[in-house]
Scaffold this active site. Structure first.
Site, mmCIF file in Angstrom:
data_model
loop_
_atom_site.group_PDB
_atom_site.id
_atom_site.type_symbol
_atom_site.label_atom_id
_atom_site.label_comp_id
_atom_site.label_asym_id
_atom_site.label_seq_id
_atom_site.Cartn_x
_atom_site.Cartn_y
_atom_site.Cartn_z
ATOM 1 N N LYS A 144 0.860 -1.194 0.000
ATOM 2 C CA LYS A 144 0.000 0.000 0.000
ATOM 3 C C LYS A 144 0.894 1.241 0.000
ATOM 4 O O LYS A 144 1.908 1.269 0.697
ATOM 5 C CB LYS A 144 -0.902 -0.002 1.243
ATOM 6 C CG LYS A 144 -1.665 1.309 1.505
ATOM 7 C CD LYS A 144 -2.760 1.570 0.480
ATOM 8 C CE LYS A 144 -3.411 2.940 0.656
ATOM 9 N NZ LYS A 144 -4.322 3.291 -0.452
ATOM 10 N N CYS A 194 -2.656 9.886 -6.746
ATOM 11 C CA CYS A 194 -3.834 9.609 -5.911
ATOM 12 C C CYS A 194 -4.847 10.740 -6.064
ATOM 13 O O CYS A 194 -4.523 11.909 -5.833
ATOM 14 C CB CYS A 194 -3.465 9.449 -4.444
ATOM 15 S SG CYS A 194 -4.938 9.128 -3.457
HETATM 16 N N1 OXC Z 1 -5.677 5.684 -5.937
HETATM 17 C C1 OXC Z 1 -4.675 5.919 -5.087
HETATM 18 O O1 OXC Z 1 -3.584 6.243 -5.503
HETATM 19 N N2 OXC Z 1 -4.933 5.805 -3.756
HETATM 20 C C2 OXC Z 1 -6.164 5.329 -3.271
HETATM 21 N N3 OXC Z 1 -7.190 5.314 -4.235
HETATM 22 C C3 OXC Z 1 -6.910 5.417 -5.559
HETATM 23 O O2 OXC Z 1 -7.767 5.286 -6.392
HETATM 24 C C4 OXC Z 1 -6.532 6.026 -2.009
HETATM 25 O O3 OXC Z 1 -5.901 5.710 -0.992
HETATM 26 O O4 OXC Z 1 -7.410 6.897 -2.024
#
Ligand code: OXC
Length: 313
Positions: free
Chosen positions: A43, A130
């Protein structure tokens, strides 16, 4: 049959999770490591742990998903400690991927300096896309900012590094971004992050389906495959050959995977459909992609990778 070359590394198959899905905790990452995925990514970590946005913040839809997670994560040290321990357990395997995301330029530099000076020897993915942090635009839609971050990063970072990009929708933007990326020793680009700031409405209640940002969130899944394929193809045909491509967006089946490879991707990330099916999806995707390759008479991914045909007279 499904082995894939990615820079100096070879993976058993091209499939992995998309960062954010099934990789928040050590338990989830271990399930990926034990699955039939060819690799996995952590993550996106920020320097400090983050709670992320209020729930509901991820909803599965018939044709995909919408999310506004807001980068919830356990913080850099949690993932870096795990990554360093994990790489020691698998000394002969090709390295896995470590994702980082930042709220500003200084945080990007702090994150990457920590990785640079750590014992981590794998591949780092810098998330520049993001769409879900209120008040923070997607970095890679700002071309000058992206160029200046990369210039700063490559003044000290010498480990393998890729960038996660948002989708682009104009040929001029593909040209401009490829010109910037070609100036740096990037290992790869990953196209695409979710299609940012979509809006889904519940027809029974006339309300949005996620709470943050009045329902605006990143779209994933089948909705976005044509956009993802276009981005993979556009960068494959514009970037210098040393820059590999990870194809992400709308991979539900072996056929979707085959199309991403045909556009030029070397690795493939699965987000929405992994969230729906769990890590058992990787066995299915391996089997479906192998069946398509057999039917078409291909023995190796490199026999058809990048070889999408145009219509000529
Ligand atoms: N893309 C991201 O880079 N992060 C996550 N969602 C997404 O679609 C997030 O954490 O919001």
């Amino acid at each position: 049959m499904l082995t894939t070359n990615f820079g100096p590394y070879t993976y058993q198959n091209p499939f992995m999770n998309a960062s954010g899905v099934h990789c928040m905790t050590i338990e989830e990452m271990e399930e990926l490591a034990d699955s039939q995925a060819g690799s996995f990514v952590t993550k996106s970590a920020t320097v400090a742990p983050r709670e992320g946005n209020p729930e509901p913040r991820y909803i599965d839809l018939a044709l995909g998903s919408i999310n506004s997670m807001g980068l919830p994560n356990r913080g850099l040290d949690y993932y870096l400690d795990y990554a360093i321990k994990k790489q020691a357990e698998m000394p002969h395997a090709s390295p896995f991927f470590f994702s980082v995301a930042a709220m500003n330029v200084e945080e990007n530099i702090t994150l990457l300096k920590k990785i640079q000076s750590s014992a981590f020897e794998g591949i780092t993915e810098l998330n520049l896309s993001c769409p879900n942090v209120p008040g923070k635009p997607q970095v890679a839609y700002d071309f000058e900012l992206t160029a200046s971050i990369l210039k700063n990063v490559f003044s000290f970072f010498t480990k393998p590094l890729g960038v996660k990009l948002p989708p682009y929708f104009d040929l001029a933007h593909f040209d401009q971004m490829a010109d910037i990326l070609n100036q740096f020793p990037l290992m790869y680009v990953n196209s695409v992050n979710s299609v940012g700031n979509a809006l889904f409405i519940d027809p029974d209640t006339d309300t949005v389906v996620i709470k943050p940002k009045d329902g605006f969130g990143g779209l994933g899944g089948a909705y976005i495959k044509p956009t993802a394929l276009a981005n993979v193809r556009a960068f494959y045909t514009r970037l210098k050959p040393e820059i590999n491509i990870i194809g992400t967006g709308g991979i539900l089946t072996g056929q979707d995977a085959y199309e991403h490879l045909l556009c030029g991707a070397s690795m493939l990330q699965v987000g929405t459909q992994l969230h729906k099916e769990g890590p058992a999806i990787f066995a299915r995707l391996n089997q479906e992609l192998s069946a398509i390759m057999k039917a078409k008479g291909y023995q190796h991914i490199d026999d058809f990778r990048g070889k999408l045909q145009s219509i000529t007279d």
